[in-house]
Design an enzyme around this catalytic site. Structure first.
Site, mmCIF file in Angstrom:
data_model
loop_
_atom_site.group_PDB
_atom_site.id
_atom_site.type_symbol
_atom_site.label_atom_id
_atom_site.label_comp_id
_atom_site.label_asym_id
_atom_site.label_seq_id
_atom_site.Cartn_x
_atom_site.Cartn_y
_atom_site.Cartn_z
ATOM 1 N N HIS A 41 0.865 -1.187 0.000
ATOM 2 C CA HIS A 41 0.000 0.000 0.000
ATOM 3 C C HIS A 41 0.902 1.237 0.000
ATOM 4 O O HIS A 41 1.503 1.563 1.013
ATOM 5 C CB HIS A 41 -0.918 -0.019 1.220
ATOM 6 C CG HIS A 41 -1.794 1.185 1.307
ATOM 7 N ND1 HIS A 41 -2.876 1.366 0.488
ATOM 8 C CD2 HIS A 41 -1.724 2.289 2.082
ATOM 9 C CE1 HIS A 41 -3.445 2.525 0.771
ATOM 10 N NE2 HIS A 41 -2.766 3.113 1.731
ATOM 11 N N ASP A 43 1.149 4.998 -0.294
ATOM 12 C CA ASP A 43 0.454 6.288 -0.285
ATOM 13 C C ASP A 43 1.140 7.290 -1.198
ATOM 14 O O ASP A 43 2.350 7.482 -1.114
ATOM 15 C CB ASP A 43 0.408 6.847 1.141
ATOM 16 C CG ASP A 43 -0.505 6.036 2.034
ATOM 17 O OD1 ASP A 43 -1.685 5.881 1.670
ATOM 18 O OD2 ASP A 43 -0.036 5.553 3.077
ATOM 19 N N ASP A 158 -7.600 1.508 2.174
ATOM 20 C CA ASP A 158 -7.265 2.483 3.223
ATOM 21 C C ASP A 158 -8.173 3.705 3.314
ATOM 22 O O ASP A 158 -8.250 4.315 4.375
ATOM 23 C CB ASP A 158 -5.804 2.937 3.035
ATOM 24 C CG ASP A 158 -5.230 3.603 4.279
ATOM 25 O OD1 ASP A 158 -5.758 3.330 5.378
ATOM 26 O OD2 ASP A 158 -4.267 4.374 4.169
ATOM 27 N N HIS A 405 -5.964 9.515 -0.984
ATOM 28 C CA HIS A 405 -6.786 9.583 0.234
ATOM 29 C C HIS A 405 -6.100 10.250 1.415
ATOM 30 O O HIS A 405 -6.762 10.512 2.415
ATOM 31 C CB HIS A 405 -7.305 8.191 0.617
ATOM 32 C CG HIS A 405 -6.235 7.179 0.844
ATOM 33 N ND1 HIS A 405 -5.837 6.311 -0.130
ATOM 34 C CD2 HIS A 405 -5.471 6.909 1.917
ATOM 35 C CE1 HIS A 405 -4.881 5.531 0.346
ATOM 36 N NE2 HIS A 405 -4.631 5.885 1.584
#
Ligand code: ZN
Length: 935
Positions: A41, A43, A158, A405
Site C-alpha cells: 500500500h 500512499d 485504506d 486519500h
C-alpha cells in the site's frame, strides 16, 4: 460521555428484493481455498511527499522507497511463475516505468499479460466525481497504452469511508468488484458475525441494479496476518529439521487458525488473506520465501483442510462466483467511518480547507482549458499543440496525485500538503498558458494574457495598477448562457466598464473589506455558452460607475432583491428570516457560528481530535455580543458585513436577480491562547420540522438521506456529535413537507443536523494534538480561510434546479484573462482599436438543456476529442429535468465538424455499442465519446 444503546432491526432496512439467504457454514469436510494477496500500500504522499516516497528520501520520517519495491517485486515475480502481486498506485508506477530498459519493460509486460502482476485501482476521500473520473482516465489510458489492459477491480483498502458514487463510477468503468477496508467498526462486527462481509452494493437510486457492485469488506485491515510480517521482523519460517529453531508446524498452526477465523465471515470456502502493508515488499524475497515455506507445509498436510495459493482479487472473485452463494443488498454509502469507540473519522471532511478548495478550483480550470484548447483546434502534428499538451500534463499529474486519500483528505503532514499545493500551482501556471494560447488563437490576438490568482484576497495587479485600459475576457466552461458578477480590486473611483460593442456598463464600487485603499469593482458580464465575452475596464471618470458606501445600521434590517428578502433581528443583529418572494415562502432561519473544543483525550479514553478524527469536548458560541451591521446597498449587489469576533467575520450578499444568498465567511487565525483547540462550524437553525433527517450529496452526484442517530446494525453511541457528521461535497439540504433550505458549498466540508431544523458545516480546524492514526502532527490550521456558502429557500418542487445549477457554476467558474490595451489606440470616448480588430465574443456550442453538462472536451494525441456528457439530475428529483435526455452529438458542438464518433466506457478504455446521433442519457448518467473531426 454518556453511552446510549440503540438497536434497529436490520431486516427492515434490507430491500425486499434481497435474495433469500440459506447459510451453509463450511463443514469440517470443506477444504478452504486460501487466496494470498501480495500487495504494497503505497500512499501517494502522506508523511513524505510523493517524490520522497518514490526515491526514498527522508528515511528518518519513514523507511519507504517505492522504486525499490517495484524493482524487488518484479524480479521476484520473474523468478517464480507461481508468485503474484497486485499494484494500485499508477502515479508511482509511471515514474518507475520511465526509468526502465526496454528489456525490463518487455518482461513486466509479460508478467501483466500472464496475470502475475495485476493493476487494480484505488482512492477516494472528500472527492468529487469530476476529479475522480479525470484521475482514473489518466491511469487507465496509461495502462491501455503500455499494457493493453483494463483494470477490473477497485481496491480501496485504506480510504476512510466509501462514497456510493465511487461504486457507481467503478461500475461505469467496467469494474467487476470493489474490495475495501474501512467501514464503521460496529457495522464491521455485525457483518463479521453474520457472514455479511460480501454483498451487492446498490449504489445509485437513479441507476438501480444497472450499477450494482459486488463488494467485499476486508476482515480486519489490509495488513499481514499478525505475526507474519516478515519484513517488519517477525519470526521467519524455519522448516529444516537439521537446523536449530525449527518452527514451521507451530507457525502453520497459528496461520491456519487465523485463516479459519476469516473463513467464518463469508458464505463459501474461499478465504482472502492480504499479504502486505504500507510500503512493503522492498524485501520481496524475504516475504515470498517465508510465505512459500508456510504454503508448502500447510498444503502438504491435509489435516489443515486448506490449500494456500498466491492469488489476486480477480482470481478470488472468479473463484467465489463459481461457488455462487447468495448475496444480500446494501444501499447508501459508508460514511461516517469509525475504527473504535470515540474515534469517528469525521474531522478529515474539513481538514485543510484551502487545499480542498484549491484542488476543486484547479479541476474547474483544467476542464475549461481543455474545452478552450479543443475549440482553438490546434493540429496534433504542430509544435504548439505538443507544447500545450506538455503543459497540460503538469496539471494532470498534480491533480491525479491530489486525489489520493491522504491528500485531499488533509491528513498528510504539513510539508506534504505544501508539496501538493506547489504541484497544483505549477499546473495552474502551465494551464493558464494554454488558456492564453487558445484564447489568443480564437480571438486572433496572440497569446499574451495575464491572470489573477488571489482575487478572493482582493489582489489583482491587472486591475489595481490600472492606467489606461485593460481588456478582460471571461470564458464560460458551462453550456448555458451565464450572467457572471466579477469582483475586481481597484485603487481609484474613476473606473469605467465597457462591453465589446462599446456600450458603457452599469458598475458599482464597494469599499474593500481587506484593504481600505482599495475598492471592489462589480458589474455583470454576460457570457455565452462554452464561449467567451470581452469587457474593457478603463481608468476614467464616468456616471455609470457609482460608489456604494457603507451605512451602520442600529436596529433591525430588511434586505431584498427581486427574488429574495432577508431580515436581520432588531435585538440580536443577526439574520433571522429568509423569504422566497417569487414563491411566497418565508422561513425563520438564523445563522450562528460555534466552536467545538478539540478533545485532547479524557480520563477514560485518550482519543484526541486531530487530522482524521473529530472528537469534540464541548460546544460554545463564537460570541454572544450583538454584531454590528454595515449595509452596502447597491443595485447590482446588496451586502451586509458583520464582525462576529476577533478572528471571524462574514458578508451576506444578495446579487441582482438571483434567488440564492451568499454567505462568505472569513476565519482568520484561530486564537488558541486559552490552550484550547477549536473547530469552527457555521450553523443555520430554522423552523423546519425535519424529523431527524437531512441530505448531503455523494461526490456531487446523488443526494443521500441522512438520519440522526440511526444505523442499520446494532450500535452504541460514544460520540453523539461526530458520529452524526457526514461529508458534503456540493450541497446539503433540510426539508419538511413544503419547504426546503438548501446549502451549496464551495468545497468539501463536514456537515450535520444535530437538531431538527438545523444544519451546520465545518469551516476550519485548529487542534492541539495528533490523533494517533499515523500522521504524527496536530492539525494546526492557522491559515485564513475564506469560504462561500450559497443558501436557497424554496418549495420542495423548485429546489433542485437552483441547487444543481448553482453547484455547476461554482465548480466551473468563469476563467478570467486580462490583456493590456494600448490606450493610444482608443479614439476619444470610443471603442478601443483592439475591439474592432479581434473576435471579442464567441461561443462554441448551442445552449444545451439545463439538465445536461458537458463535463469534458479534451483533445487526445491521436487527433480525437474525448467528450463527456453528464445528466445533472437524479431520478425523481424534478418532474421535467429528471427525465432522460436525448441529444444528437453531431448537432451539439456548433463549432466542430464531426467526421465520426464512438461511445466508449467512462475512462475511454473500451468501446460501447450505442448511437451517437441519438444519445440517450439517463438521470445521473455520464456518457463518454471519442470524436474524430473532419480535416
Ligand atoms: Zn493509505
Amino acid at each position: 460521555m454518556a453511552t446510549m444503546r440503540f438497536f434497529v432491526l436490520l431486516a427492515l432496512l434490507i430491500p425486499l428484493y434481497a435474495i433469500s439467504v440459506h447459510l451453509r457454514p463450511p463443514s469440517a469436510e470443506d477444504v478452504l481455498d486460501v487466496h494470498i494477496i501480495a500487495h504494497s500500500h503505497d500512499d501517494v504522499g502522506w508523511l513524505k511527499t510523493v517524490d520522497e516516497y518514490y526515491t526514498g528520501f527522508n528515511q528518518s520520517i519513514q523507511d519507504a522507497g517505492v522504486q525499490y519495491i517495484l524493482d524487488a517485486v518484479t524480479s521476484a515475480l520473474e523468478d517464480d511463475p507461481d508468485r503474484r502481486f497486485i499494484y494500485v498506485e499508477i502515479a508511482f508506477f509511471e515514474r518507475w516505468w520511465r526509468d526502465q530498459s526496454e528489456k525490463k519493460k518487455a518482461s513486466v509486460r509479460r508478467l501483466v499479460k500472464e496475470g502475475r502482476f495485476e493493476f487494480i485501482n484505488g482512492d477516494e476521500a472528500t472527492t468529487h466525481y469530476s476529479g475522480v473520473i479525470d484521475q482514473m482516465t489518466l491511469g487507465h489510458q496509461f495502462l491501455m497504452k503500455e499494457f493493453g489492459v483494463r483494470p477490473k477491480i477497485g481496491w480501496h483498502v485504506d480510504p476512510f469511508g466509501h462514497a456510493a458514487t465511487q461504486a457507481t463510477l467503478f461500475s461505469d468503468m467496467g469494474f467487476d468488484a470493489f474490495f475495501f477496508g474501512r467501514i464503521d467498526y460496529q457495522e464491521q462486527k455485525w457483518r463479521n458475525d453474520t457472514r455479511e462481509m460480501e454483498f451487492i452494493w446498490r449504489n445509485s437510486k437513479s441507476r438501480g441494479e444497472k450499477t450494482d457492485m459486488w463488494s467485499h469488506v476486508l476482515y480486519a485491515s489490509y495488513s499481514y496476518l499478525p505475526g507474519f510480517a516478515w519484513e517488519y521482523g517477525d519470526e521467519p519460517i524455519q522448516d529444516d529439521p537439521r537446523l536449530f529453531r525449527y518452527n514451521v508446524r507451530a507457525r502453520a498452526d497459528v496461520f491456519a487458525e487465523l485463516v479459519r477465523e476469516r473463513a467464518a465471515t463469508v458464505k463459501h470456502n474461499r478465504v482472502l488473506i492480504p499479504f502486505g502493508e504500507d510500503f512493503q515488499f522492498e524485501k520481496a524475497l524475504l516475504n515470498f520465501r517465508n510465505m512459500e515455506k508456510l504454503m508448502k507445509f500447510i498444503n502438504g498436510h491435509p489435516e489443515y483442510k486448506m490449500k494456500l495459493r498466491y492469488s489476486t482479487p480477480s482470481i478470488y472473485l472468479q473463484s467465489v462466483k463459481e461457488s455462487n452463494p447468495p448475496f444480500n443488498i446494501r444501499e447508501g454509502d459508508f460514511f461516517p467511518y469509525a475504527d473504535r469507540d470515540h474515534a469517528y473519522w469525521t474531522g478529515f471532511y474539513s481538514s485543510r480547507p484551502t487545499l480542498k478548495l484549491y484542488a476543486r478550483q484547479m479541476n474547474g480550470l483544467a476542464h475549461a482549458s481543455d474545452k478552450l484548447f479543443a475549440a482553438a483546434n490546434f493540429k496534433p502534428s504542430t509544435a504548439e499543440y505538443r507544447a500545450a499538451r506538455e503543459k497540460t500534463s503538469v496539471m494532470d499529474d498534480a491533480y491525479g496525485i491530489v486525489q489520493h486519500h491522504d491528500a485531499l483528505a488533509g491528513t498528510e503532514k504539513l510539508h506534504v500538503a505544501e508539496d501538493y499545493i506547489l504541484r497544483l500551482s505549477m499546473g495552474q501556471h502551465k494551464v493558464e498558458e494554454v488558456v492564453g494560447q487558445s484564447l489568443g488563437k480564437l480571438m486572433g490576438a496572440g497569446g499574451d494574457f495575464g491572470f489573477c490568482h488571489s482575487l478572493n484576497e482582493s489582489i489583482c495587479e491587472h486591475t489595481e495598477d490600472l492606467n489606461g485600459t485593460v481588456a478582460v475576457t471571461f470564458y464560460n466552461p458551462v453550456a448555458w448562457q451565464r450572467s457572471h458578477f466579477p469582483r475586481f480590486p481597484v485603487t481609484s473611483t474613476d473606473v469605467e466598464v465597457m462591453d465589446s460593442d462599446g456600450q458603457v456598463q452599469k458598475a458599482e464600487l464597494f469599499p474593500n473589506a481587506d484593504d481600505e485603499n482599495k475598492y471592489d469593482l462589480v458589474f455583470v458580464a454576460d457570457i455565452p455558452p462554452m464561449g467567451y465575452a470581452t469587457y474593457f475596464i478603463s481608468s476614467q471618470k464616468t456616471d455609470y460607475t457609482s460608489l456604494v458606501t457603507g451605512v451602520d445600521i442600529e436596529g433591525g434590517l430588511k434586505l431584498d432583491n427581486s427574488e429574495i428578502s432577508l431580515t436581520f433581528s432588531d435585538t440580536t443583529g443577526r439574520l433571522d428570516s429568509a423569504t422566497n418572494l417569487r414563491e411566497g415562502i418565508e422561513l425563520d432561519v438564523t445563522l450562528d457560528y460555534l466552536w467545538y473544543n478539540s478533545s485532547t483525550g479524557t480520563s477514560d479514553n485518550r482519543q484526541a481530535s486531530g487530522a482524521y478524527i473529530f472528537r469534540p469536548n464541548g460546544t460554545y458560541p463564537i460570541s454572544d455580543v450583538r454584531p454590528s451591521i454595515t449595509l452596502y446597498n447597491g443595485t447590482l449587489l446588496k451586502e451586509v458585513r458583520q464582525k462576529l469576533g476577533p478572528w471571524l467575520s462574514h458578508s451576506i450578499r444578495l446579487w441582482q436577480g438571483t434567488s440564492v444568498f451568499e454567505v462568505e465567511n472569513t476565519v482568520d487565525t484561530i486564537d488558541i491562547s486559552d490552550g484550547l483547540g477549536k473547530e469552527i462550524s457555521m450553523k443555520f437553525s430554522s423552523s423546519l420540522q425535519t424529523d431527524g433527517k437531512w441530505s448531503t450529496d455523494s461526490m456531487g452526484v446523488e443526494m443521500i438521506e441522512r438520519r440522526r442517530n440511526v444505523r442499520e446494525w446494532p450500535f452504541n453511541i460514544t460520540e453523539p456529535i461526530s458520529w452524526n457528521y457526514v461529508p458534503v461535497n456540493e450541497a446539503a439540504y433540510l426539508s419538511d413537507s413544503s419547504t426546503r433550505l438548501t446549502l451549496v458549498v464551495d468545497r468539501s466540508r463536514g456537515c450535520s443536523s444535530l437538531e431538527d431544523g438545523s444544519i451546520e458545516t465545518m469551516l476550519q480546524r485548529r487542534t492541539l494534538m495528533d490523533d494517533r492514526r499515523g500522521v504524527g502532527e496536530p492539525l494546526n490550521g492557522t491559515e485564513r480561510v475564506r469560504s462561500s456558502t450559497y443558501v436557497h429557500v424554496s418549495s420542495e418542487s423548485t429546489a433542485a434546479p437552483t441547487q444543481r445549477s448553482v453547484s455547476l457554476l461554482i465548480n466551473n467558474p468563469a476563467v478570467v484573462a486580462f490583456r493590456t490595451v494600448d490606450s493610444t489606440s482608443i479614439p476619444n470616448g470610443g471603442i478601443p482599436f483592439f475591439s474592432r480588430t479581434k473576435r471579442l465574443v464567441w461561443s462554441g456550442i448551442r445552449a444545451l438543456p439545463q439538465n445536461l453538462h458537458v463535463l469534458n472536451v479534451r483533445p487526445l494525441d491521436d487527433g480525437t476529442l474525448l467528450v463527456r456528457l453528464h445528466h445533472l439530475y437524479e431520478k425523481d428529483e424534478h418532474s421535467v429535468l429528471s427525465q432522460p435526455i436525448s441529444v444528437n452529438l453531431t448537432e451539439v458542438f456548433s463549432s466542430l465538424k464531426i467526421a465520426s464518433a464512438q461511445e466508449v466506457s467512462l475512462t475511454a478504455n473500451a468501446k460501447v455499442e450505442g448511437s451517437v446521433t441519438n444519445v440517450e442519457i439517463g438521470p445521473t448518467e455520464t456518457k463518454t465519446f471519442l470524436i474524430r473531426l473532419k480535416e
